[in-house]
Scaffold this motif. Sequence first.
Motif, PDB file in Angstrom:
ATOM      1  N   MET B  26       0.831  -1.215   0.000  1.00 50.53           N
ATOM      2  CA  MET B  26       0.000   0.000   0.000  1.00 50.53           C
ATOM      3  C   MET B  26       0.862   1.260   0.000  1.00 50.53           C
ATOM      4  O   MET B  26       1.935   1.282   0.597  1.00 50.53           O
ATOM      5  CB  MET B  26      -0.925  -0.001   1.216  1.00 50.53           C
ATOM      6  N   HIS B  27       0.334   2.295  -0.638  1.00 50.13           N
ATOM      7  CA  HIS B  27       1.097   3.536  -0.763  1.00 50.13           C
ATOM      8  C   HIS B  27       0.782   4.522   0.359  1.00 50.13           C
ATOM      9  O   HIS B  27       1.317   5.617   0.387  1.00 50.13           O
ATOM     10  CB  HIS B  27       0.784   4.194  -2.109  1.00 50.13           C
ATOM     11  N   TYR B  28      -0.121   4.146   1.252  1.00 49.19           N
ATOM     12  CA  TYR B  28      -0.558   5.101   2.275  1.00 49.19           C
ATOM     13  C   TYR B  28       0.585   5.482   3.212  1.00 49.19           C
ATOM     14  O   TYR B  28       1.492   4.703   3.462  1.00 49.19           O
ATOM     15  CB  TYR B  28      -1.739   4.529   3.064  1.00 49.19           C
ATOM     16  N   CYS B  29       0.501   6.703   3.739  1.00 50.11           N
ATOM     17  CA  CYS B  29       1.538   7.190   4.637  1.00 50.11           C
ATOM     18  C   CYS B  29       1.536   6.345   5.917  1.00 50.11           C
ATOM     19  O   CYS B  29       0.496   5.801   6.301  1.00 50.11           O
ATOM     20  CB  CYS B  29       1.289   8.651   5.019  1.00 50.11           C
ATOM     21  N   PRO B  30       2.684   6.261   6.586  1.00 48.24           N
ATOM     22  CA  PRO B  30       2.730   5.487   7.827  1.00 48.24           C
ATOM     23  C   PRO B  30       1.679   5.994   8.817  1.00 48.24           C
ATOM     24  O   PRO B  30       1.519   7.193   8.997  1.00 48.24           O
ATOM     25  CB  PRO B  30       4.143   5.753   8.362  1.00 48.24           C
ATOM     26  N   GLY B  31       0.956   5.062   9.406  1.00 47.73           N
ATOM     27  CA  GLY B  31      -0.018   5.429  10.428  1.00 47.73           C
ATOM     28  C   GLY B  31      -1.363   5.853   9.903  1.00 47.73           C
ATOM     29  O   GLY B  31      -2.290   6.131  10.672  1.00 47.73           O
ATOM     30  N   CYS B  32      -1.518   5.894   8.583  1.00 45.11           N
ATOM     31  CA  CYS B  32      -2.789   6.359   8.001  1.00 45.11           C
ATOM     32  C   CYS B  32      -3.889   5.315   8.203  1.00 45.11           C
ATOM     33  O   CYS B  32      -3.654   4.116   8.073  1.00 45.11           O
ATOM     34  CB  CYS B  32      -2.598   6.625   6.516  1.00 45.11           C
ATOM     35  N   GLY B  33      -5.083   5.789   8.483  1.00 47.26           N
ATOM     36  CA  GLY B  33      -6.206   4.878   8.728  1.00 47.26           C
ATOM     37  C   GLY B  33      -6.688   4.124   7.498  1.00 47.26           C
ATOM     38  O   GLY B  33      -7.310   3.064   7.624  1.00 47.26           O
ATOM     39  N   HIS B  34      -6.435   4.642   6.311  1.00 46.41           N
ATOM     40  CA  HIS B  34      -6.952   4.015   5.084  1.00 46.41           C
ATOM     41  C   HIS B  34      -6.598   2.527   5.020  1.00 46.41           C
ATOM     42  O   HIS B  34      -7.448   1.692   4.727  1.00 46.41           O
ATOM     43  CB  HIS B  34      -6.374   4.706   3.843  1.00 46.41           C
ATOM     44  N   GLY B  35      -5.322   2.216   5.309  1.00 46.35           N
ATOM     45  CA  GLY B  35      -4.860   0.832   5.187  1.00 46.35           C
ATOM     46  C   GLY B  35      -5.618  -0.098   6.130  1.00 46.35           C
ATOM     47  O   GLY B  35      -5.992  -1.219   5.758  1.00 46.35           O
ATOM     48  N   VAL B  36      -5.860   0.373   7.345  1.00 45.81           N
ATOM     49  CA  VAL B  36      -6.570  -0.449   8.336  1.00 45.81           C
ATOM     50  C   VAL B  36      -8.001  -0.712   7.872  1.00 45.81           C
ATOM     51  O   VAL B  36      -8.508  -1.834   7.946  1.00 45.81           O
ATOM     52  CB  VAL B  36      -6.573   0.252   9.715  1.00 45.81           C
ATOM     53  N   VAL B  37      -8.643   0.322   7.375  1.00 50.19           N
ATOM     54  CA  VAL B  37     -10.029   0.162   6.912  1.00 50.19           C
ATOM     55  C   VAL B  37     -10.084  -0.825   5.739  1.00 50.19           C
ATOM     56  O   VAL B  37     -10.953  -1.695   5.689  1.00 50.19           O
ATOM     57  CB  VAL B  37     -10.637   1.524   6.519  1.00 50.19           C
ATOM     58  N   HIS B  38      -9.118  -0.711   4.822  1.00 52.24           N
ATOM     59  CA  HIS B  38      -9.058  -1.664   3.706  1.00 52.24           C
ATOM     60  C   HIS B  38      -9.005  -3.090   4.237  1.00 52.24           C
ATOM     61  O   HIS B  38      -9.730  -3.980   3.800  1.00 52.24           O
ATOM     62  CB  HIS B  38      -7.776  -1.451   2.879  1.00 52.24           C
ATOM     63  N   LYS B  39      -8.097  -3.295   5.192  1.00 50.56           N
ATOM     64  CA  LYS B  39      -7.861  -4.638   5.729  1.00 50.56           C
ATOM     65  C   LYS B  39      -9.153  -5.187   6.355  1.00 50.56           C
ATOM     66  O   LYS B  39      -9.541  -6.335   6.086  1.00 50.56           O
ATOM     67  CB  LYS B  39      -6.725  -4.543   6.752  1.00 50.56           C
ATOM     68  N   VAL B  40      -9.816  -4.374   7.145  1.00 49.91           N
ATOM     69  CA  VAL B  40     -11.031  -4.839   7.822  1.00 49.91           C
ATOM     70  C   VAL B  40     -12.106  -5.202   6.794  1.00 49.91           C
ATOM     71  O   VAL B  40     -12.740  -6.262   6.871  1.00 49.91           O
ATOM     72  CB  VAL B  40     -11.552  -3.764   8.803  1.00 49.91           C
ATOM     73  N   LEU B  41     -12.296  -4.321   5.809  1.00 47.96           N
ATOM     74  CA  LEU B  41     -13.306  -4.588   4.773  1.00 47.96           C
ATOM     75  C   LEU B  41     -13.024  -5.915   4.081  1.00 47.96           C
ATOM     76  O   LEU B  41     -13.925  -6.743   3.884  1.00 47.96           O
ATOM     77  CB  LEU B  41     -13.293  -3.469   3.724  1.00 47.96           C
ATOM     78  N   MET B  42     -11.756  -6.125   3.730  1.00 49.09           N
ATOM     79  CA  MET B  42     -11.408  -7.333   2.984  1.00 49.09           C
ATOM     80  C   MET B  42     -11.491  -8.582   3.867  1.00 49.09           C
ATOM     81  O   MET B  42     -11.862  -9.654   3.410  1.00 49.09           O
ATOM     82  CB  MET B  42     -10.014  -7.181   2.355  1.00 49.09           C
ATOM     83  N   ASP B  43     -11.157  -8.418   5.141  1.00 50.92           N
ATOM     84  CA  ASP B  43     -11.351  -9.534   6.091  1.00 50.92           C
ATOM     85  C   ASP B  43     -12.808  -9.978   6.099  1.00 50.92           C
ATOM     86  O   ASP B  43     -13.115 -11.165   5.995  1.00 50.92           O
ATOM     87  CB  ASP B  43     -10.980  -9.085   7.516  1.00 50.92           C
TER      88      ASP B  43
END
Lengths: 368, 275
Positions: B26-43
Amino acid sequence: MSEVLLMEGNEAAAEAAILAGCDAYFGYPITPQSEVIEYLADQGRKRGMVVMQVESEVAAINMVYGAAGAGARVMTSSSSPGISLMQEGLSYIACAELPCLLININRGGPGLGTIQPSQGDYFQSVKGGGHGDYHLIVLAPASVQEMADYVYLGFDLADKYRNPVLILADGALGQMMEKVIFPDYDPKQRKISKPWATTGKTANRPPNVITSLHLQSEDMEKINIHLQEKYRQIEKNEVRYELISTDDAEYLLVAYGLSARICQRVIEIARQQGIKVGLLRPISLYPYPYEMVSKLADQVRGILVVEMNAGQMVEDVRLGVNGKIPVDFYGRMGGIIPTPEDTLTSLKKLMNKTQPKKSSEKLIKEKV
Amino acid sequence: MNGTQEPINGMEVVWEKPSTLTETRMHYCPGCGHGVVHKVLMDVIEEMGIQDKTIGVAPVGCSVIAYNYMNIDMQEAAHGRATAVATGVKRVLPDKIVFTYQGDGDLAAIGTAETMHACNRGENFLIVFINNGIYGMTGGQMAPTSIVGMKTSTTPEGREVHTQGHPFKITEIIAMLPGTYYVTRHSVHTPTTVRHFKKAVEKAFKYQQEKKGTCLIEVVSNCPSGWKMTPLQSNKWIEEKMFPFYPPGDLKVDGKLVEKKPIPPAATTEIKESK
Ligand SMILES: Cc1ncc(C[n+]2csc(CCOP(=O)(O)OP(=O)(O)O)c2C)c(N)n1
Ligand code: SF4
Ligand SMILES: [Mg+2]
């Protein structure tokens, strides 16, 4: 279905869309084309179509994007101001290569303008309209019959080239009543499979993605090159026009849509007066019949382009003629339809300018 | 693309990346919430077994290339038009699962009309609304949701109500629309909040399968880069500054508004300079 029906242009287009197996329509009312959505809201819904009146043309074109991306046969329609609002979405649709059909029942502009018929959206339709290098395939009907015919053709071309197709007509064609015959057309046979559509990723394929974003310049250029190659194919295969009384013509009228109907009357009157004039009626405005224009320019002495605008298609005629002979323009704006009589007067002015030799010899003598 | 890996040296696999996430970093900045939300959705999509039915729509914003990370069919949408695109998809594929993934600029500024009308029609899809109070993608300009006093590149003195207007509580308005069935506000800045958010996503997808209407999950998120903070500072800031104005919790459940305690007005939210 070879029954002869009496219908107005907007309704004929709507009926043709249903018969062509259109799955969904998204639109917003605007005069002079609201009959399209009204007809579909009744007949389309009854016959299984998704028909939605939505919050704006911006929303409508983006719903078209979504539905086309999901593999549906989908369309919208509007008139000039609404089509302007759709331009961003159209640029996305063209880049993402989504097949869909649009109808613009052109009214007089600029601005809110008038609800009267116009051809003022020619540039917007054929040269791009939105941002970036792209083309719509543009078809210009000149009768209620063609309003129906080009709906079928439009859907087929859209699918074939994965490209948006625009039917460019005007308020008169949309609202006048004429006879129409709906050809036999079996959507089940004509609809092609769309393996690229977002229908849910199955185990046997990678995810399908609909996008117009390519952040690396090299990738974006590749997409552009691909689009341009497609446009060259379209230019090779899909040029459509009609020739009327051109065999012995010494002068040529070039006009599309409603203007072409008027020019047919001009030809009748002129020929009674011994003027040998013919008509080239472009049907595909993109791709444009440049070659036929060029060929006819070798035959005739001068060309008069007739449009319901300030002179837009005339630029394409001049490109085709490439300076070989004089090209004049006659047009009316603001929703006024040119009369055959005034058009003939313009033709005669052109003829005066283009009399063979004698006059130019005189000019040279005078100079000396 | 399957995350299943051979256990090394006979070790036990205790965690796996879901097969619904691609291998792309992922290209998101360190600590950005976007990556976490992606992960949860895909889980959730993997756990519910709906990968082959799901179509995502990500409009312009930092998450515009979500399709590089989410291993599902996706459409990129023009800025503000995600709910219109999703309407197009869902109306022709009514038995599929559709979600949008939108920023605050997208959902609450340029796309307000599309958002409100989709929710009012009760479009049967999920809207995931990432409220980071800023335009992350374009470099940290004011968003409609930027709180009063918040410094952004277009409000260098801090957002001020007289010139920039009030921060937009669009989720509260959406909850009032009859088309919405489940409207809730979450965050993903702690393990606990991530778990709560995941439950909300599960519910929303279930409601969609039951054709209940529009579900919207707001995630009060961060933008360390745009906020000019460290990830930790930004998480603290979420709690101290964002939550008073955007309190987490359900706003609408089972199609009924949840009674709320009065929310402190924006103007009283005092912002201290953050380093
Ligand atoms: C029509 C249009 N206007 C402006 C932009 C530029 N733009 C891209 S993303 C964006 C804001 C994104 O902010 P937000 O939706 O909050 O998403 P974030 O990046 O914060 O996640 C803007 C203004 C654009 N792409 N299209
Ligand atoms: S700019 Fe902000 S929202 Fe965008 S990736 Fe970076 S931290 Fe996240
Ligand atoms: Mg944002």
